[in-house]
Design an enzyme around this catalytic site. Structure first.
Site, PDB file in Angstrom:
ATOM      1  N   CYS A 125       2.719  -5.784  10.932  1.00 32.33           N
ATOM      2  CA  CYS A 125       2.561  -6.571  12.180  1.00 32.33           C
ATOM      3  C   CYS A 125       3.250  -8.130  11.741  1.00 32.33           C
ATOM      4  O   CYS A 125       4.511  -8.008  11.614  1.00 32.33           O
ATOM      5  CB  CYS A 125       1.371  -6.793  12.580  1.00 32.33           C
ATOM      6  SG  CYS A 125       1.027  -7.313  14.352  1.00 32.33           S
ATOM      7  N   HIS A 159      -1.376  -1.090  12.419  1.00 26.23           N
ATOM      8  CA  HIS A 159      -2.564  -1.623  11.699  1.00 26.23           C
ATOM      9  C   HIS A 159      -3.370  -0.257  11.437  1.00 26.23           C
ATOM     10  O   HIS A 159      -3.561   0.646  12.338  1.00 26.23           O
ATOM     11  CB  HIS A 159      -3.394  -2.493  12.696  1.00 26.23           C
ATOM     12  CG  HIS A 159      -3.036  -3.914  12.826  1.00 26.23           C
ATOM     13  ND1 HIS A 159      -2.670  -4.784  11.820  1.00 26.23           N
ATOM     14  CD2 HIS A 159      -2.335  -4.473  13.929  1.00 26.23           C
ATOM     15  CE1 HIS A 159      -2.423  -5.846  12.377  1.00 26.23           C
ATOM     16  NE2 HIS A 159      -2.035  -5.910  13.624  1.00 26.23           N
TER      17      HIS A 159
END
Length: 484
Positions: free
Chosen positions: A333, A430
């Site tokens: 991310c 994630h």
């Protein structure tokens, strides 16, 4: 009418989150339809709920403990700090706006309606709701307009159990002091207290219980020892990273630079659980270890600010040296965004509109976008050909030549980027390391074994251990009334 109980603490990090998770699992084991609820949470460890919005990762874990689908209504107000003074505000799973501390205090009364609406929704069809407070009700300077502690409890008519942390010292004073300074209406809402994180012979605290009773009249619902199973569960707050600097001496050293706005660092927990992995957290003033085989750059709530901090520590030079030595890098991310050539924020979503130079390890560029991507996903590792599952929470679109070597496919579309030699990769996914198959393949590529045990099963076992321990340590009379 659904019953509810609320755990509030004499301070932050007293163990409320773990106690709520354990009680949720205990109630579920007793056959009750139970759900967690936290009116207001402040955390950059967010999750995507089963109904598709952002909630605190802790409430996601508590829902797992309760064996019920997670919902945005379990954490209707989530504050995600972006700076020392301001936070992004998530209301019922969606971005509501941004506010600095003083402005948010004025805003809170407007959010009480959403909190009460969500509490009603969570309560519907359930036997029990276990509510977690935030911080401490003793912060009476914040009582006006409060929605996190007594402001909610008095409005909803929910009885409160106060939790005191004996490990940090001063637990008698913190409980008695809370009793002393609370206004009468708030004090009357408290039905008892729990002593948490006790080490040693519990009977040594008998005189302490007697003293607290003499000052407050509150009954003690139990003395809970330091719960070892809690260490196998995802942590809510980055404060725990202060205690996780040195690893366990495993065969593969994985280094994680810790930045001020680190987010979703529970991505790393499955790696920490591997016996052959030495996961080390690198803090300001420390150097990236030269013997690390892998460096992981985790998520960030403010990519540009953390990128500048990364460079300020001199870690950019050390990361390039790591790669030249043959070390590998994975960015997740915000960490993925940092690895590119540049990060642009033309709308000023993270502060002043600007473009900054990235670390230059991937041939990609990121542009922050107004619309946030929030979704649970099914994915596939294109590198290791194993299934993945996880979630996305990010601002920004990343493009460039290295995306043609995307390491992951998410719902049929390519995600992330890899360098030509495959030594550096980034992804928006994630939960990457929670995939047992991916973790096994990753560790095999370093010549070690791992991924043999299901990480999700380990978490589930830890929740059952918590429930069993609480059943033994908490008052049978109180638990009987709560769980009947």
């Amino acid at each position: 009418m659904t019953r509810a109980i609320m755990l509030q603490g004499t301070g932050s990090d007293v163990g409320k989150t773990i106690l709520v998770a354990g009680l949720c699992r205990l109630a579920s084991n007793r056959g009750l339809k139970v759900a967690p609820f936290k009116p207001q949470n402040m955390s950059n460890n967010a999750a995507v709920s089963d109904d598709g919005g952002e909630i605190g990762r802790a409430q996601w874990l508590q829902a797992l403990a309760a064996r019920t689908p997670s919902s945005v209504h379990m954490n209707p107000v989530l504050l995600k700090p972006q700076s020392e003074t301001g936070s992004q505000i998530i209301v019922q799973g969606k971005v509501f706006g941004k506010a600095k501390g003083r402005d948010y205090q004025r805003l809170k009364p407007q959010l009480l309606g959403a909190v009460m609406d969500s509490f009603a929704r969570v309560s519907e069809g359930r036997d029990l709701v276990i509510v977690e407070g935030a911080g401490s009700p003793a912060e009476i300077n914040l009582r006006a307009g409060d929605i996190a502690n007594m402001g909610f409890a008095t409005r909803a008519g929910v009885p409160v159990v106060l939790v005191g942390d004996i490990d940090r010292g001063g637990v008698i004073a913190s409980l008695v002091g809370t009793h002393t300074i609370l206004p009468e209406q708030d004090r009357d809402q408290i039905v008892g207290y729990i002593i948490n994180k006790f080490r040693g012979d519990v009977t040594l605290f008998d005189d302490g219980i007697a003293a607290i009773d003499a000052f407050t009249g509150w009954p003690c619902f139990g003395v809970v020892p330091w719960l070892k199973a809690a260490g196998r569960l995802p942590a809510e707050d980055s404060v725990v990273l202060e205690r996780l600097v040195k690893g366990n001496g495993g065969a593969l050293k994985i280094a994680v630079p810790v930045l001020s706005r680190i987010a979703n660092f529970d991505d790393l927990d499955p790696l920490a659980a591997e016996p052959e992995v030495d996961l080390v957290f690198i803090r300001a003033g420390d150097r990236l270890p030269v013997d690390a085989g892998l460096v992981v750059l985790p998520g960030s709530k403010s990519t540009i600010a953390d990128l500048e901090e990364f460079r300020g520590h001199g870690w950019d030079r050390e990361l390039h040296m790591h790669v030249r030595r043959g070390g590998r890098v994975i960015g997740i991310c915000g960490g993925y965004q940092m690895l590119g050539r540049s990060v642009a924020d033309p709308l000023g979503l993270e502060g002043t509109p600007r473009t900054v130079e990235g670390l230059g390890l991937l041939d990609v560029d990121t542009v922050m976008a107004a619309e946030k991507t929030v979704r649970n996903t099914r994915a596939q590792s294109l590198e290791h050909d194993v299934p993945l599952s996880g979630y996305e929470i990010h601002l920004g679109v990343t493009e460039g030549p290295d995306t043609l070597r995307a390491p992951i496919a998410i719902d049929g579309r390519s995600d992330g980027a890899s360098s030509a030699d495959r030594m550096v990769m980034g992804t928006y996914l994630h939960g990457l390391f929670s995939s047992d198959g991916y973790r096994r393949k990753l560790l095999e590529s370093f010549g070690i074994e791992g991924g043999g045990r299901s990480y999700r099963a380990m978490v589930d076992e830890a929740l059952d251990e918590l429930a069993s321990e609480l059943e033994q340590r908490l008052s049978g009379d109180w638990l009987g009334r709560l769980l009947r």
